[in-house]
Design a protein around this motif. Structure first.
Motif, PDB file in Angstrom:
ATOM      1  N   SER A  45       4.210 -21.050 -31.816  1.00  0.00           N
ATOM      2  CA  SER A  45       5.212 -21.519 -30.853  1.00  0.00           C
ATOM      3  C   SER A  45       4.793 -22.855 -30.254  1.00  0.00           C
ATOM      4  O   SER A  45       3.616 -23.212 -30.245  1.00  0.00           O
ATOM      5  CB  SER A  45       5.384 -20.501 -29.731  1.00  0.00           C
ATOM      6  N   ARG A  46       5.809 -23.573 -29.740  1.00  0.00           N
ATOM      7  CA  ARG A  46       5.565 -24.842 -29.067  1.00  0.00           C
ATOM      8  C   ARG A  46       4.708 -24.607 -27.824  1.00  0.00           C
ATOM      9  O   ARG A  46       3.829 -25.411 -27.509  1.00  0.00           O
ATOM     10  CB  ARG A  46       6.926 -25.439 -28.688  1.00  0.00           C
ATOM     11  N   SER A  47       4.949 -23.502 -27.131  1.00  0.00           N
ATOM     12  CA  SER A  47       4.189 -23.204 -25.912  1.00  0.00           C
ATOM     13  C   SER A  47       2.690 -23.106 -26.199  1.00  0.00           C
ATOM     14  O   SER A  47       1.868 -23.643 -25.457  1.00  0.00           O
ATOM     15  CB  SER A  47       4.647 -21.874 -25.302  1.00  0.00           C
ATOM     16  N   TYR A  71       0.894 -23.264 -35.795  1.00  0.00           N
ATOM     17  CA  TYR A  71       1.193 -22.722 -34.460  1.00  0.00           C
ATOM     18  C   TYR A  71       2.426 -21.842 -34.525  1.00  0.00           C
ATOM     19  O   TYR A  71       3.401 -22.167 -35.219  1.00  0.00           O
ATOM     20  CB  TYR A  71       1.437 -23.862 -33.459  1.00  0.00           C
ATOM     21  N   ILE A  91       3.050 -29.269 -35.408  1.00  0.00           N
ATOM     22  CA  ILE A  91       2.465 -27.976 -35.003  1.00  0.00           C
ATOM     23  C   ILE A  91       2.805 -26.878 -36.015  1.00  0.00           C
ATOM     24  O   ILE A  91       2.034 -25.965 -36.227  1.00  0.00           O
ATOM     25  CB  ILE A  91       2.838 -27.561 -33.552  1.00  0.00           C
ATOM     26  N   LYS A  92       3.978 -27.030 -36.663  1.00  0.00           N
ATOM     27  CA  LYS A  92       4.345 -26.054 -37.694  1.00  0.00           C
ATOM     28  C   LYS A  92       3.356 -26.151 -38.867  1.00  0.00           C
ATOM     29  O   LYS A  92       2.863 -25.145 -39.374  1.00  0.00           O
ATOM     30  CB  LYS A  92       5.776 -26.328 -38.171  1.00  0.00           C
ATOM     31  N   VAL A 143       9.930 -34.832 -29.955  1.00  0.00           N
ATOM     32  CA  VAL A 143       9.910 -33.373 -30.103  1.00  0.00           C
ATOM     33  C   VAL A 143       9.971 -32.983 -31.585  1.00  0.00           C
ATOM     34  O   VAL A 143       9.264 -32.085 -32.034  1.00  0.00           O
ATOM     35  CB  VAL A 143      11.090 -32.710 -29.347  1.00  0.00           C
ATOM     36  N   ARG A 144      10.821 -33.702 -32.354  1.00  0.00           N
ATOM     37  CA  ARG A 144      10.967 -33.394 -33.774  1.00  0.00           C
ATOM     38  C   ARG A 144       9.622 -33.558 -34.494  1.00  0.00           C
ATOM     39  O   ARG A 144       9.173 -32.681 -35.225  1.00  0.00           O
ATOM     40  CB  ARG A 144      12.035 -34.308 -34.400  1.00  0.00           C
ATOM     41  N   PHE A 163       6.648 -33.618 -33.145  1.00  0.00           N
ATOM     42  CA  PHE A 163       5.689 -32.663 -32.595  1.00  0.00           C
ATOM     43  C   PHE A 163       5.869 -31.288 -33.233  1.00  0.00           C
ATOM     44  O   PHE A 163       4.900 -30.664 -33.681  1.00  0.00           O
ATOM     45  CB  PHE A 163       5.866 -32.573 -31.065  1.00  0.00           C
ATOM     46  N   ASP A 164       7.125 -30.849 -33.311  1.00  0.00           N
ATOM     47  CA  ASP A 164       7.417 -29.541 -33.901  1.00  0.00           C
ATOM     48  C   ASP A 164       6.980 -29.472 -35.366  1.00  0.00           C
ATOM     49  O   ASP A 164       6.425 -28.468 -35.814  1.00  0.00           O
ATOM     50  CB  ASP A 164       8.915 -29.220 -33.784  1.00  0.00           C
ATOM     51  N   GLU A 165       7.220 -30.562 -36.086  1.00  0.00           N
ATOM     52  CA  GLU A 165       6.813 -30.624 -37.500  1.00  0.00           C
ATOM     53  C   GLU A 165       5.294 -30.486 -37.622  1.00  0.00           C
ATOM     54  O   GLU A 165       4.782 -29.743 -38.455  1.00  0.00           O
ATOM     55  CB  GLU A 165       7.221 -31.981 -38.105  1.00  0.00           C
ATOM     56  N   GLU A 211      14.057 -36.941 -28.214  1.00  0.00           N
ATOM     57  CA  GLU A 211      14.348 -36.062 -29.342  1.00  0.00           C
ATOM     58  C   GLU A 211      13.388 -36.278 -30.524  1.00  0.00           C
ATOM     59  O   GLU A 211      12.862 -35.335 -31.105  1.00  0.00           O
ATOM     60  CB  GLU A 211      15.797 -36.312 -29.782  1.00  0.00           C
TER      61      GLU A 211
END
Ligand code: NI
Length: 139
Positions: free
Chosen positions: A30-32, A28, A23-24, A16-17, A19-21, A13
């Motif tokens: 989307s994550r894809s 990006y 790329i945002k 991912v958190r 990573f999402d931060e 978790e």
């Protein structure tokens, strides 16, 4: 466009958190899209490290003092010697002494590495940075 494949990945978790931060913040959508870019980068890196006959593209940035020794002659001579790999070069007169040259390369990984090493190791080159890319095979 190539056919897209969906696959599931199990990830911690916290990973991912973060990573999402990240790329945002990079913009990006989307994550894809971020994961696709990372996969391409990984494949290109591996091709580069494996060397051999993989067709690579490269941009070599060189910074040097044009008054130093016979640097301009040597740079020109080497680029002619590797004219099968050197596809273009751009020269910028940065200030009174310094020149910036970006040499664009296309050839097998071994050949690109060879010319980049030879240009970078010239005595009067103060800074040399090679970036590589490749196309084909999913990239
Ligand atoms: Ni110049």
């Amino acid at each position: 466009m190539e056919r897209l494949v969906r696959f599931g990945v199990s990830v911690e978790e916290e990973l991912v958190r973060e990573f999402d931060e990240m790329i945002k913040s990079k913009g990006y959508s989307s994550r894809s899209e971020a994961i696709r870019d990372l996969m391409r980068e990984y494949l290109v890196e591996n091709r580069w490290e494996t060397g051999g006959d993989h067709l690579m593209l490269g941009s070599l940035t060189l910074l040097y003092d044009h008054e130093s020794h016979d640097i301009t002659d040597k740079l020109t001579h080497l680029q002619h010697q590797y004219q099968d790999v050197v596809i273009a070069a751009t020269h910028v007169h940065v200030d009174e002494h310094n020149c910036l040259e970006v040499v664009l390369l296309r050839g097998t990984a071994d050949r690109v590495r060879q010319v980049a090493d030879r240009l970078s190791s010239l005595n009067s080159v103060k800074l040399a940075k090679l970036n590589v890319a490749s196309v084909g095979g999913g990239v």
